[in-house]
Motif scaffolding. Structure first.
Motif, PDB file in Angstrom:
ATOM      1  N   GLN A   1      -4.470 -10.784  -5.746  1.00 30.15           N
ATOM      2  CA  GLN A   1      -3.056 -10.805  -5.353  1.00 30.15           C
ATOM      3  C   GLN A   1      -2.247  -9.740  -6.085  1.00 30.15           C
TER       4      GLN A   1
ATOM      5  N   ASN B   1       0.808 -23.651  -2.912  1.00 31.58           N
ATOM      6  CA  ASN B   1       1.038 -22.868  -4.130  1.00 31.58           C
ATOM      7  C   ASN B   1       0.663 -23.694  -5.351  1.00 31.58           C
ATOM      8  N   GLY B   2      -0.037 -23.044  -6.265  1.00 31.10           N
ATOM      9  CA  GLY B   2      -0.347 -23.704  -7.530  1.00 31.10           C
ATOM     10  C   GLY B   2      -1.519 -24.665  -7.471  1.00 31.10           C
ATOM     11  N   ALA B   3      -2.240 -24.717  -6.324  1.00 30.17           N
ATOM     12  CA  ALA B   3      -3.356 -25.668  -6.182  1.00 30.17           C
ATOM     13  C   ALA B   3      -4.541 -25.300  -7.069  1.00 30.17           C
ATOM     14  N   GLY B   4      -4.640 -24.013  -7.427  1.00 30.34           N
ATOM     15  CA  GLY B   4      -5.755 -23.582  -8.279  1.00 30.34           C
ATOM     16  C   GLY B   4      -6.737 -22.650  -7.586  1.00 30.34           C
ATOM     17  N   LYS B   5      -6.349 -22.098  -6.417  1.00 31.02           N
ATOM     18  CA  LYS B   5      -7.249 -21.252  -5.624  1.00 31.02           C
ATOM     19  C   LYS B   5      -7.534 -19.922  -6.334  1.00 31.02           C
ATOM     20  N   SER B   6      -6.469 -19.250  -6.791  1.00 27.61           N
ATOM     21  CA  SER B   6      -6.670 -17.941  -7.441  1.00 27.61           C
ATOM     22  C   SER B   6      -7.419 -18.110  -8.751  1.00 27.61           C
ATOM     23  N   THR B   7      -7.139 -19.187  -9.462  1.00 31.01           N
ATOM     24  CA  THR B   7      -7.859 -19.462 -10.710  1.00 31.01           C
ATOM     25  C   THR B   7      -9.351 -19.568 -10.415  1.00 31.01           C
TER      26      THR B   7
ATOM     27  N   TYR C   1      -5.173 -23.820 -18.569  1.00 34.51           N
ATOM     28  CA  TYR C   1      -4.362 -22.778 -19.200  1.00 34.51           C
ATOM     29  C   TYR C   1      -3.541 -23.431 -20.295  1.00 34.51           C
TER      30      TYR C   1
HETATM   31  N1  LIG Z   1      -1.993 -17.284 -16.657  1.00 36.02           N
HETATM   32  C1  LIG Z   1      -1.560 -18.530 -16.514  1.00 36.02           C
HETATM   33  N2  LIG Z   1      -1.044 -19.219 -17.550  1.00 36.02           N
HETATM   34  C2  LIG Z   1      -0.624 -20.482 -17.407  1.00 36.02           C
HETATM   35  N3  LIG Z   1      -0.668 -21.178 -16.250  1.00 36.02           N
HETATM   36  C3  LIG Z   1      -1.163 -20.543 -15.169  1.00 36.02           C
HETATM   37  C4  LIG Z   1      -1.632 -19.190 -15.240  1.00 36.02           C
HETATM   38  N4  LIG Z   1      -2.072 -18.828 -13.999  1.00 36.02           N
HETATM   39  C5  LIG Z   1      -1.887 -19.904 -13.201  1.00 36.02           C
HETATM   40  N5  LIG Z   1      -1.343 -20.935 -13.891  1.00 36.02           N
HETATM   41  C6  LIG Z   1      -1.035 -22.282 -13.374  1.00 36.02           C
HETATM   42  O1  LIG Z   1      -2.258 -22.834 -12.879  1.00 36.02           O
HETATM   43  C7  LIG Z   1      -2.034 -23.538 -11.668  1.00 36.02           C
HETATM   44  C8  LIG Z   1      -2.921 -22.946 -10.570  1.00 36.02           C
HETATM   45  O2  LIG Z   1      -2.469 -21.623 -10.289  1.00 36.02           O
HETATM   46  P1  LIG Z   1      -3.213 -20.680  -9.237  1.00 36.02           P
HETATM   47  O3  LIG Z   1      -2.598 -19.322  -9.341  1.00 36.02           O
HETATM   48  O4  LIG Z   1      -4.674 -20.795  -9.421  1.00 36.02           O
HETATM   49  O5  LIG Z   1      -2.797 -21.387  -7.864  1.00 36.02           O
HETATM   50  P2  LIG Z   1      -2.972 -20.893  -6.349  1.00 36.02           P
HETATM   51  O6  LIG Z   1      -3.552 -22.044  -5.606  1.00 36.02           O
HETATM   52  O7  LIG Z   1      -3.728 -19.620  -6.305  1.00 36.02           O
HETATM   53  O8  LIG Z   1      -1.462 -20.676  -5.904  1.00 36.02           O
HETATM   54  P3  LIG Z   1      -0.779 -19.605  -4.904  1.00 36.02           P
HETATM   55  O9  LIG Z   1      -1.005 -20.116  -3.505  1.00 36.02           O
HETATM   56  O10 LIG Z   1       0.666 -19.680  -5.280  1.00 36.02           O
HETATM   57  O11 LIG Z   1      -1.381 -18.261  -5.152  1.00 36.02           O
HETATM   58  C9  LIG Z   1      -0.548 -23.449 -11.397  1.00 36.02           C
HETATM   59  O12 LIG Z   1       0.047 -24.632 -11.888  1.00 36.02           O
HETATM   60  C10 LIG Z   1      -0.098 -22.251 -12.188  1.00 36.02           C
HETATM   61  O13 LIG Z   1       1.244 -22.383 -12.591  1.00 36.02           O
END
Ligand SMILES: Nc1ncnc2c1ncn2[C@@H]1O[C@H](COP(=O)(O)OP(=O)(O)OP(=O)(O)O)[C@@H](O)[C@H]1O
Length: 321
Positions: free
Chosen positions: A92, A47-53, A18
């Motif tokens: 989410q 949180n923030g590991a990258g799962k939702s991405t 990102y």
């Molecule tokens: N739209 C965006 N723009 C910039 N950075 C982003 C964006 N979405 C996510 N990130 C960053 O990318 C990284 C991974 O985020 P992601 O949402 O994939 O994590 P996650 O494992 O799903 O977390 P959670 O358990 O909190 O849902 C984090 O550092 C987050 O801050």
């Protein structure tokens, strides 16, 4: 006769960065995964590991920088529009159908997925009964509690019987009855139709209960992938001792003072990871005299996925129990 392929979802070398306000976050840093048909596969990480991405790329909603994603023989990086026909996704964020009633949201989802009106209505009625949502069926999603809305969105995801369900923390905010309804619905589809489930979670207890295999994600990478039992074998021979003090820990007791440095502290709770032999000595030390008087509760438990995650180098407190 050729054998049907066993793979449901294969991810190779997936990278997503990102760029926002001059900073770069490499949210997925070369992810490889192989999810088999009919398994409940988990993505576990803080949180923030990258799962939702990762799951947003699988669903075709987000384009990777590089890498490939094969869903049931379809290249969804090249053809992201195909993902909607292959999977049901519970994300989410809140849904575009928020203004509709629970029943109409499910029925509309069915229509969007190509069902006739009659088929969409019939499936909606079945799913609403299956999840115990009858009393809420005619209320708008936007007027429900967080847990109720989550269950209603899950109902909509089930309509149209997709071969893969991608569920991003589906049970967040749900009470135990709603959670059980979700896991029973998942089990039923898997048993009856061989549905594959990709589940994002940071709840280790839930993960241990429902997952066949789990990929542990940390800082955009898969740091381990195995069955829950296989991951827990990493911490075989260890136990976890939780001590909960009534107020402050009695640091005047030498045995307690000696533990102060090593314990992971959460409020009045001290957690120690140790061998069974040492745990027995510690329990003996804190269940006598002034230490025992100060103790509110204690538990001695076998390792959880959280202990395996910490052994793999994960962050303390990154996962929920
Ligand atoms: N739209 C965006 N723009 C910039 N950075 C982003 C964006 N979405 C996510 N990130 C960053 O990318 C990284 C991974 O985020 P992601 O949402 O994939 O994590 P996650 O494992 O799903 O977390 P959670 O358990 O909190 O849902 C984090 O550092 C987050 O801050």
């Amino acid at each position: 006769m050729s054998k049907a392929p066993q793979g449901c979802c294969t991810v190779s070398g997936l990278v997503k960065t990102y760029r926002a306000g001059g900073t770069e976050v490499r949210a997925n840093d070369g992810i490889d995964l192989d999810v088999r048909r009919g398994e409940v596969f988990g993505l576990l990480g803080p949180n923030g590991a990258g799962k939702s991405t990762l799951v947003r790329q699988l669903t075709g909603l987000l384009r990777p920088d590089s890498g490939s994603i094969d869903l049931l023989g379809h290249d969804v990086v090249r053809h992201p529009e195909r993902a909607a026909r292959l999977l049901g996704y519970l994300g989410q964020e809140s849904t575009a159908l928020d203004e509709l009633t629970v029943a109409l949201a499910a029925e509309t989802t069915g229509r969007l997925r190509g069902l006739t009106r009659a088929a969409a209505r019939a499936e909606t009625a079945d799913v609403i009964a299956e999840l115990g949502l009858e009393a809420l069926a005619h209320r708008p999603l936007a007027k429900l509690s967080g847990g109720q809305r989550r269950l209603a969105c899950f109902a909509a995801v089930l309509i149209g019987e997709r071969p893969l369900l991608v569920l991003d923390e589906p049970t967040t905010g749900m009470d135990p009855v709603a959670r059980r309804a979700v896991w029973s619905a998942v089990d039923r589809r898997r048993a009856e139709r061989g549905t594959t489930v990709l589940l994002v979670t940071h709840n280790v207890i839930e993960a241990e209960t429902v997952l066949d295999r789990v990929a542990v994600i940390d800082a955009g990478r898969v740091i381990a992938c195995d069955t829950p039992g296989g991951l827990k074998a990493l911490v075989d021979g260890h136990v976890r001792l939780d001590l909960v003090w009534r107020t402050d820990a009695p640091l005047t007791v030498p045995a307690v003072a000696a533990l102060a440095e090593r314990a992971e502290r959460t409020g009045r709770r001290w957690t120690l990871r140790t061998t069974p032999d040492e745990a027995r000595e510690l329990v003996a030390a804190v269940t006598t005299g002034p230490a025992f008087a100060a103790l509110d509760d204690f538990t001695l438990a076998t390792p959880t996925l959280e202990d395996a995650y910490l052994r793999l180098g994960g962050r303390t407190g990154g996962l929920a129990r």
